[in-house]
Design a protein around this motif. Structure first.
Motif, short mmCIF file in Angstrom:
data_model
loop_
_atom_site.label_atom_id
_atom_site.label_comp_id
_atom_site.label_asym_id
_atom_site.label_seq_id
_atom_site.Cartn_x
_atom_site.Cartn_y
_atom_site.Cartn_z
N GLN A 113 15.39 4.85 5.01
CA GLN A 113 15.86 5.06 3.51
C GLN A 113 15.20 4.16 3.30
OE1 GLN A 113 20.31 4.39 2.43
NE2 GLN A 113 20.24 5.72 4.34
N PRO A 114 14.89 3.01 2.20
CA PRO A 114 14.04 2.24 1.64
C PRO A 114 14.85 0.89 2.19
CG PRO A 114 14.46 3.59 -0.35
CD PRO A 114 15.17 4.61 0.88
N ALA A 162 7.00 12.46 3.10
CA ALA A 162 7.42 10.91 2.14
C ALA A 162 6.07 10.85 1.96
CB ALA A 162 8.19 11.28 1.94
N LYS A 163 5.70 10.39 0.39
CA LYS A 163 4.76 9.84 0.18
C LYS A 163 5.32 7.96 0.09
CE LYS A 163 0.71 10.77 -1.49
NZ LYS A 163 -0.06 11.20 -3.26
N CYS A 164 5.64 7.06 0.74
CA CYS A 164 6.07 5.29 0.57
C CYS A 164 4.83 4.38 0.30
CB CYS A 164 6.64 5.61 1.97
SG CYS A 164 7.56 6.63 2.60
N VAL A 165 6.15 3.31 -0.39
CA VAL A 165 5.49 2.46 -0.91
C VAL A 165 5.61 1.31 0.36
CG1 VAL A 165 4.74 0.78 -2.09
CG2 VAL A 165 5.12 2.62 -3.01
N PHE A 214 0.94 -1.19 -0.07
CA PHE A 214 -0.19 -0.24 -0.24
C PHE A 214 0.94 1.43 0.23
CE2 PHE A 214 0.56 -0.65 4.47
CZ PHE A 214 0.90 -0.01 5.27
N GLU A 215 0.20 2.88 -0.30
CA GLU A 215 0.70 3.16 -0.40
C GLU A 215 1.12 4.19 0.39
OE1 GLU A 215 -0.39 7.24 -3.27
OE2 GLU A 215 1.48 6.32 -4.37
N GLY A 216 1.67 5.13 1.52
CA GLY A 216 1.24 5.74 2.07
C GLY A 216 1.41 7.66 2.42
N MET A 217 0.91 8.42 3.37
CA MET A 217 2.25 9.80 3.03
C MET A 217 1.93 9.63 4.55
SD MET A 217 0.43 13.77 2.45
CE MET A 217 0.76 13.77 0.38
N VAL A 218 3.64 10.28 5.27
CA VAL A 218 4.17 9.72 6.29
C VAL A 218 4.99 11.11 6.38
CG1 VAL A 218 3.96 7.45 6.47
CG2 VAL A 218 5.87 8.72 5.70
N MET A 219 5.35 10.92 8.22
CA MET A 219 5.94 12.29 8.45
C MET A 219 7.02 11.70 9.34
SD MET A 219 5.04 16.09 10.02
CE MET A 219 6.06 16.98 10.52
N LEU A 225 9.88 5.44 -1.90
CA LEU A 225 9.77 6.92 -0.89
C LEU A 225 10.30 7.69 -2.09
CD1 LEU A 225 12.81 8.33 0.27
CD2 LEU A 225 11.93 6.76 2.10
N ASP A 226 9.41 9.17 -1.91
CA ASP A 226 9.23 9.47 -3.29
C ASP A 226 10.02 10.51 -2.68
OD1 ASP A 226 7.75 11.44 -1.24
OD2 ASP A 226 6.44 11.77 -2.95
N HIS A 227 11.28 10.85 -1.58
CA HIS A 227 11.31 12.84 -1.63
C HIS A 227 13.08 12.19 -2.55
CE1 HIS A 227 13.80 15.06 1.29
NE2 HIS A 227 12.46 15.26 2.31
N PRO A 228 13.05 14.11 -2.60
CA PRO A 228 14.00 14.19 -3.45
C PRO A 228 15.47 13.78 -2.83
CG PRO A 228 12.93 16.11 -3.17
CD PRO A 228 12.28 15.04 -2.13
N SER A 229 15.56 13.86 -2.05
CA SER A 229 16.93 13.38 -1.71
C SER A 229 17.23 11.15 -1.19
CB SER A 229 17.61 13.86 -0.44
OG SER A 229 16.37 12.77 0.86
N GLY A 230 15.94 10.41 -1.68
CA GLY A 230 16.15 9.59 -1.76
C GLY A 230 15.61 8.61 -0.10
#
Length: 624
Positions: free
Chosen positions: A553-554, A587-590, A539-544, A574-579
């Motif tokens: 990291q992944p 970030a939005k993470c799978v 699932f995909e989730g928006m997290v802080m 995860l979709d953060h620019p820095s990875g």
């Protein structure tokens, strides 16, 4: 950097939007199933506009004249008042608070910076000013209507000032059975030795503590808890309130002192009313979820806060110790899950005044901090207790939310009546749109038992729909993601047998043809519909990230809590620019479950933890 407050508002909006969407779809599916079952020939679309028009008419009518105005003005409208009050009671599950007279505005009375003595005199009022004679007349009219509806009218408080009078009254119906009893779930948290179990023992039994833990003994579930005096499991206790608002507690507290071998547990059990007896005499039940305070049992406490779906959290703070250790952790979790909070400062009879002052100052500072933004209210009067119960969880004018603080002593009984008044007035979340009755049945399993001569028994909270004994349901997902057909043999609520259950109630089911080993916590029971339920692996989730020592990291793994689900998940991407993400980043993470699939819905809150790491988020998309 995103603040926690703005992120919470964002995920709350996402969760609410997904919830409204799922409610709409569920209601349509439920209506279609009902039509099919009754061989209805009218298409669903023809009925829909008629229902919408009725709702709009009702809203316009409410906007025209309020219930209070109906009571105060026009003596010839008894029938209108009766029908309006009946609809309010139906919506409020048999309970309605009514304020009469000109009250001080809560937005101006309760602020982060409390008004001074001079300013308090000029606080604007809300409501229609009434003289003492006019108020008496209005109450008599309300009493007549309540008698016609066979409801009880209870005075919570009344204040007579120079020219005007105001007060608050509680209208409560007597339920016809255990199925109709209103329920409020309160999770009790706090540091070890804060007095959680002792306070619950005193509240539910009516007697006072002896200063050595006599009141807490009957709440413990295991022998090692009695020996150490520390709760290690999720305990349960209930406090009933009668239709007249009186607590349902044992009338006598007699112990046999002649018996030299009189064990503390035996004496405590003898002073206890059975849950069935409480439910027979009560119109409202407050279910306490007694959670562990020790750091070793934090996993269990976190599961109780997320899996048992509490409506409110009561944070216990020892007056002699202050807000230390796990108290801050529990407060942080309650704030992250957005559950309304009330605070009890215990042991005030044995705490030196200077130490108590330090505790109060620290507590006030923490609650007012930007991370909490709570308005501390020290409750000393019935009016403050009722106001806190009514507005708890609602944002007031200053942007903060109320947080009542009760200074109690379990030995002397100081302020315990105020705490009981507060609990008596707390509204149930059953009245909200959170739990939908006219939708397909869904039930989260938070505990599993094997009962001799009964079989497998599961307990939890019904999240939507209704269920009756002998209804066919689906249980799952199992280890391979499948749902097994079963049936509800019998239903119990608060240890009393009932024939049905509805959304928002915590119940137990005995299941047919299911072995104990086939069931685990986090599984769901779902009514049979045309669309079979699907188990989720990714699932995909928006997290802080609320706190992490370094970077995430992944392939990072952590324990995820989502309702009654508790399982390790791995971050796939995860979709953060820095990875990678650090404390304060979002970030939005799978995510992917490590061991087996679970039943997840979009909009559910998730909380990840690993040691001191905490990550808050919301499920935005379920992936195939």
């Amino acid at each position: 950097m995103t603040t926690l407050k703005s992120f919470q508002a964002e995920i709350e909006a996402i969760s609410h939007e997904k919830h409204i969407q799922s409610i709409k779809e569920a209601r349509e599916a439920h209506a279609a199933a009902e039509l099919a079952r009754h061989h209805g020939k009218l298409p669903l679309t023809k009925n829909q506009p008629v229902i919408e028009v009725k709702v709009e008419d009702e809203k316009d009518e409410v906007a025209e004249i309020s219930l209070e105005e109906l009571i105060i003005f026009d003596d010839n409208n008894i029938d209108d008042l009766q029908s309006r009050l009946a609809s309010k009671l139906l919506k409020g599950h048999g309970e309605q608070l009514i304020s009469l007279g000109a009250h001080p505005s809560p937005q101006h009375t309760y602020t982060l910076n409390p008004p001074s003595t001079d300013e308090s005199k000029s606080i604007p009022t809300v409501g229609i000013p009434l003289s003492s004679t006019h108020l008496d007349k209005s109450i008599e009219k309300l009493r007549t209507v309540c008698q016609a509806l066979k409801a009880e009218l209870n005075e919570l408080y009344r204040i007579n000032q120079d020219q005007s009078s105001h007060g608050c009254w509680l209208v409560r119906l007597t339920p016809r059975g255990v199925e109709e009893i209103m329920e409020v779930r309160v999770a009790v948290v706090g540091n070890v030795d804060a007095g959680k179990s002792t306070t619950l023992g005193v509240l539910t039994r009516g007697g006072l503590d002896d200063g050595r833990g006599k009141a807490r003994v009957a709440l413990f579930r295991h022998p090692h808890e009695i020996e150490t005096g520390r709760t290690s499991s999720v305990g349960g206790e209930i406090l009933g309130f009668s239709p007249t608002g009186q607590p349902v507690i044992p009338t006598s507290h007699v112990t046999d002192n002649a018996d030299g071998h009189n064990h503390a547990l035996v004496a405590a059990k003898r002073e206890k009313l059975g849950w069935e007896e409480i439910c027979k005499r009560a119109a409202k039940v407050v279910s306490f979820i007694d959670l562990a305070g020790h750091e070793r049992y934090f996993k269990t406490t976190l599961y109780g806060l997320s899996g048992c779906a509490p409506d409110y959290v009561m944070l216990m703070v020892g007056g002699n110790a202050g807000l230390i250790g796990m108290s801050k952790e529990h407060l942080g979790v309650a704030l992250a899950l957005n559950v309304p909070i009330a605070v009890c400062v215990t042991k005030i009879d044995m705490t030196p005044p200077k130490i108590l002052e330090q505790t109060v100052n620290m507590l006030t500072k923490v609650l007012k901090s930007p991370g909490c933004r709570r308005i501390p209210v020290f409750v000393n009067t019935a009016q403050e207790a009722v106001d806190c119960a009514r507005y708890l969880g609602q944002p007031l004018g200053s942007g903060g939310r109320l947080c009542p603080i009760f200074m109690v002593s379990n030995v002397t009984g100081h302020n315990l009546p105020m705490l009981r008044t507060f609990l008596n007035c707390l509204p149930s979340s059953q009245s909200d749109d959170k739990y939908v009755v006219d939708a397909p049945f869904e039930f989260q399993i938070s505990d599993v038992f094997s009962v001799p001569f009964v079989g497998t028994v599961v307990s939890g909270v019904i999240t939507s729909g209704t269920v009756h004994a002998n209804d066919a349901v689906l249980l799952g997902p199992d280890s391979v993601g499948q749902f097994m057909p079963t049936a509800v043999k019998t239903i119990q609520r608060k240890r009393a047998s009932v024939n049905s259950g509805e959304a928002g109630q915590s119940v137990s089911f005995a299941l047919k043809r299911i072995r104990r080993t086939q069931v685990r916590k986090g599984m769901v029971l779902i009514g049979k519909t045309d669309n079979p339920p699907k188990a989720v692996k990714r699932f995909e989730g928006m997290v802080m990230v609320l706190h992490h020592a370094s970077t995430i990291q992944p392939k990072y793994q952590a324990m995820m809590h989502c309702g009654a689900i508790r399982q390790t998940v791995r971050i796939v991407s995860l979709d953060h620019p820095s990875g990678l993400i650090r404390t304060g980043d979002r970030a939005k993470c799978v995510f992917e479950f490590i061991s087996h699939t679970e039943f997840l819905k979009e909009g559910q809150l998730i909380l990840l933890r690993e040691a001191k790491t905490k990550v808050l988020g919301v499920v935005t998309k379920v992936l195939p």
